[in-house]
Design an enzyme around this catalytic site. Structure first.
Site, PDB file in Angstrom:
ATOM      1  N   GLU A 102      -6.452  35.819  11.318  1.00 37.13           N
ATOM      2  CA  GLU A 102      -7.438  35.329  12.287  1.00 37.13           C
ATOM      3  C   GLU A 102      -8.351  34.298  11.614  1.00 37.13           C
ATOM      4  O   GLU A 102      -8.544  34.333  10.392  1.00 37.13           O
ATOM      5  CB  GLU A 102      -8.227  36.542  12.818  1.00 37.13           C
ATOM      6  CG  GLU A 102      -9.348  36.263  13.768  1.00 37.13           C
ATOM      7  CD  GLU A 102      -8.959  35.572  15.069  1.00 37.13           C
ATOM      8  OE1 GLU A 102      -8.329  34.507  15.005  1.00 37.13           O
ATOM      9  OE2 GLU A 102      -9.328  36.067  16.144  1.00 37.13           O
ATOM     10  N   ASP A 103      -8.888  33.394  12.403  1.00 36.58           N
ATOM     11  CA  ASP A 103      -9.810  32.402  11.825  1.00 36.58           C
ATOM     12  C   ASP A 103     -11.210  32.966  11.648  1.00 36.58           C
ATOM     13  O   ASP A 103     -11.827  32.828  10.610  1.00 36.58           O
ATOM     14  CB  ASP A 103      -9.857  31.124  12.696  1.00 36.58           C
ATOM     15  CG  ASP A 103     -10.163  31.408  14.157  1.00 36.58           C
ATOM     16  OD1 ASP A 103     -10.190  32.593  14.565  1.00 36.58           O
ATOM     17  OD2 ASP A 103     -10.367  30.442  14.906  1.00 36.58           O
ATOM     18  N   ASP A 106     -16.164  37.357  15.424  1.00 37.97           N
ATOM     19  CA  ASP A 106     -17.538  37.211  15.902  1.00 37.97           C
ATOM     20  C   ASP A 106     -17.968  38.569  16.473  1.00 37.97           C
ATOM     21  O   ASP A 106     -18.396  39.452  15.731  1.00 37.97           O
ATOM     22  CB  ASP A 106     -17.522  36.081  16.947  1.00 37.97           C
ATOM     23  CG  ASP A 106     -18.889  35.733  17.494  1.00 37.97           C
ATOM     24  OD1 ASP A 106     -19.756  36.604  17.533  1.00 37.97           O
ATOM     25  OD2 ASP A 106     -19.098  34.583  17.913  1.00 37.97           O
ATOM     26  N   LYS A 134     -18.580  37.099  11.085  1.00 35.36           N
ATOM     27  CA  LYS A 134     -20.029  37.098  11.342  1.00 35.36           C
ATOM     28  C   LYS A 134     -20.460  38.553  11.473  1.00 35.36           C
ATOM     29  O   LYS A 134     -20.435  39.111  12.580  1.00 35.36           O
ATOM     30  CB  LYS A 134     -20.336  36.360  12.654  1.00 35.36           C
ATOM     31  CG  LYS A 134     -19.957  34.879  12.674  1.00 35.36           C
ATOM     32  CD  LYS A 134     -20.320  34.266  14.031  1.00 35.36           C
ATOM     33  CE  LYS A 134     -19.792  32.874  14.209  1.00 35.36           C
ATOM     34  NZ  LYS A 134     -19.963  32.352  15.584  1.00 35.36           N
ATOM     35  N   PHE A 155     -22.747  28.978  15.080  1.00 32.77           N
ATOM     36  CA  PHE A 155     -21.494  28.418  15.577  1.00 32.77           C
ATOM     37  C   PHE A 155     -20.939  27.422  14.555  1.00 32.77           C
ATOM     38  O   PHE A 155     -21.660  26.558  14.062  1.00 32.77           O
ATOM     39  CB  PHE A 155     -21.707  27.733  16.916  1.00 32.77           C
ATOM     40  CG  PHE A 155     -20.417  27.390  17.586  1.00 32.77           C
ATOM     41  CD1 PHE A 155     -19.712  28.355  18.297  1.00 32.77           C
ATOM     42  CD2 PHE A 155     -19.899  26.103  17.493  1.00 32.77           C
ATOM     43  CE1 PHE A 155     -18.501  28.045  18.900  1.00 32.77           C
ATOM     44  CE2 PHE A 155     -18.684  25.788  18.099  1.00 32.77           C
ATOM     45  CZ  PHE A 155     -17.983  26.759  18.803  1.00 32.77           C
ATOM     46  N   ARG A 168     -10.988  20.665  15.032  1.00 30.86           N
ATOM     47  CA  ARG A 168      -9.954  21.496  14.408  1.00 30.86           C
ATOM     48  C   ARG A 168      -9.342  20.840  13.174  1.00 30.86           C
ATOM     49  O   ARG A 168      -8.866  21.514  12.274  1.00 30.86           O
ATOM     50  CB  ARG A 168      -8.831  21.785  15.407  1.00 30.86           C
ATOM     51  CG  ARG A 168      -9.236  22.636  16.592  1.00 30.86           C
ATOM     52  CD  ARG A 168      -7.988  23.153  17.289  1.00 30.86           C
ATOM     53  NE  ARG A 168      -8.246  23.622  18.638  1.00 30.86           N
ATOM     54  CZ  ARG A 168      -8.679  24.843  18.947  1.00 30.86           C
ATOM     55  NH1 ARG A 168      -8.938  25.699  17.994  1.00 30.86           N
ATOM     56  NH2 ARG A 168      -8.859  25.194  20.199  1.00 30.86           N
TER      57      ARG A 168
HETATM   58  P1  IMP Z   1     -14.737  37.558  19.087  1.00 32.60           P
HETATM   59  O1  IMP Z   1     -13.786  38.131  20.073  1.00 32.60           O
HETATM   60  O2  IMP Z   1     -16.141  37.524  19.621  1.00 32.60           O
HETATM   61  O3  IMP Z   1     -14.689  38.230  17.732  1.00 32.60           O
HETATM   62  O4  IMP Z   1     -14.403  36.041  18.932  1.00 32.60           O
HETATM   63  C1  IMP Z   1     -13.340  35.651  18.230  1.00 32.60           C
HETATM   64  C2  IMP Z   1     -12.817  34.298  18.651  1.00 32.60           C
HETATM   65  O5  IMP Z   1     -13.842  33.446  19.193  1.00 32.60           O
HETATM   66  C3  IMP Z   1     -12.325  33.603  17.413  1.00 32.60           C
HETATM   67  O6  IMP Z   1     -10.977  33.883  17.225  1.00 32.60           O
HETATM   68  C4  IMP Z   1     -12.601  32.152  17.700  1.00 32.60           C
HETATM   69  O7  IMP Z   1     -11.491  31.587  18.336  1.00 32.60           O
HETATM   70  C5  IMP Z   1     -13.792  32.164  18.614  1.00 32.60           C
HETATM   71  N1  IMP Z   1     -15.060  31.917  17.857  1.00 32.60           N
HETATM   72  C6  IMP Z   1     -15.969  32.831  17.470  1.00 32.60           C
HETATM   73  N2  IMP Z   1     -16.985  32.271  16.790  1.00 32.60           N
HETATM   74  C7  IMP Z   1     -16.699  30.963  16.730  1.00 32.60           C
HETATM   75  C8  IMP Z   1     -17.359  29.835  16.115  1.00 32.60           C
HETATM   76  O8  IMP Z   1     -18.421  29.929  15.483  1.00 32.60           O
HETATM   77  N3  IMP Z   1     -16.733  28.632  16.258  1.00 32.60           N
HETATM   78  C9  IMP Z   1     -15.562  28.476  16.935  1.00 32.60           C
HETATM   79  N4  IMP Z   1     -14.909  29.490  17.502  1.00 32.60           N
HETATM   80  C10 IMP Z   1     -15.471  30.726  17.407  1.00 32.60           C
HETATM   81 MG    MG Z   2      -9.437  32.824  16.744  1.00 31.17          MG
END
Ligand code: IMP
Ligand code: MG
Length: 178
Positions: A102-103, A106, A134, A155, A168
């Site tokens: 995963e990248d 959050d 995070k 962000f 990207r």
């Molecule tokens: P989560 O489900 O809230 O953990 O969000 C995860 C997904 O939201 C990641 O796989 C990203 O694609 C996107 N995301 C979360 N934070 C960021 C950010 O700071 N920049 C860009 N994409 C984000």
């Molecule tokens: Mg992602």
């Protein structure tokens, strides 16, 4: 490039390409040590993880199979709360060692849903490798075995991560400044 702007948002360089590459190498070494003798299925989560995955898998010295699934929850700079997962149905993961790539994590909602779906396929193990985390935003307890960098709740774009599709291609990671 020290700064980039998309629409009216400006982002400042924060993790340099060198810092990222060094950390990716370290993660790959840990993964090589853990998985060299195993049947591994790497599952990369599109879209954001494609750059990280491409760099990471080329540092692996065993022979994993690599797959891509698509998870979407973000719109602009906000998570929408519901997670949609596609391209997962055809994977045969029974008894395999799954490594999710995963990248960024959050809230963790994407990963919770991905884990729920993948575990239904009965893998032998299922671990997570995320370039960014995070910790202050996490809503549930997730065991993240391999984590590149813990970052504040800001962000970020670059190295696969986007703002409205932009950023990207940046080799570094930039954080929102204004
Ligand atoms: P989560 O489900 O809230 O953990 O969000 C995860 C997904 O939201 C990641 O796989 C990203 O694609 C996107 N995301 C979360 N934070 C960021 C950010 O700071 N920049 C860009 N994409 C984000
Ligand atoms: Mg992602």
């Amino acid at each position: 490039m020290q700064e980039v702007s998309y629409y009216s948002k400006t982002f400042a360089l924060w993790l340099t390409p060198d810092q990222i590459q060094k950390r990716v190498q370290e993660l790959a070494e840990a993964i090589n040590a853990a998985y060299w003798d195993k049947d591994v299925e790497i599952i990369s989560i599109l879209q954001g993880a494609f750059v990280f995955t491409a760099d990471l898998i080329r540092q692996l010295d065993f022979h994993p199979r690599v797959h891509f699934i698509k998870a979407s929850s973000y719109s602009g700079m906000q998570t929408t709360g519901t997670v949609q997962i596609d391209h997962i149905g055809h994977l045969n993961l029974e008894g395999k060692h799954v490594l999710i790539c995963e990248d960024i994590i959050d809230t963790g909602r994407t990963l919770v849903e991905v884990l729920r779906v993948l575990r239904q396929a009965n893998p032998a193990t299922c671990e997570i490798c995320s370039l960014l985390l995070k910790p202050d935003c996490l809503e549930s307890l997730i065991d993240i075995k391999y984590c590149g960098f813990e970052i504040p709740p800001e962000f970020v774009v670059g190295y696969g991560l986007d703002f409205e599709g932009f950023g990207r291609n940046l080799p570094g990671i930039y954080r929102l400044k204004s």
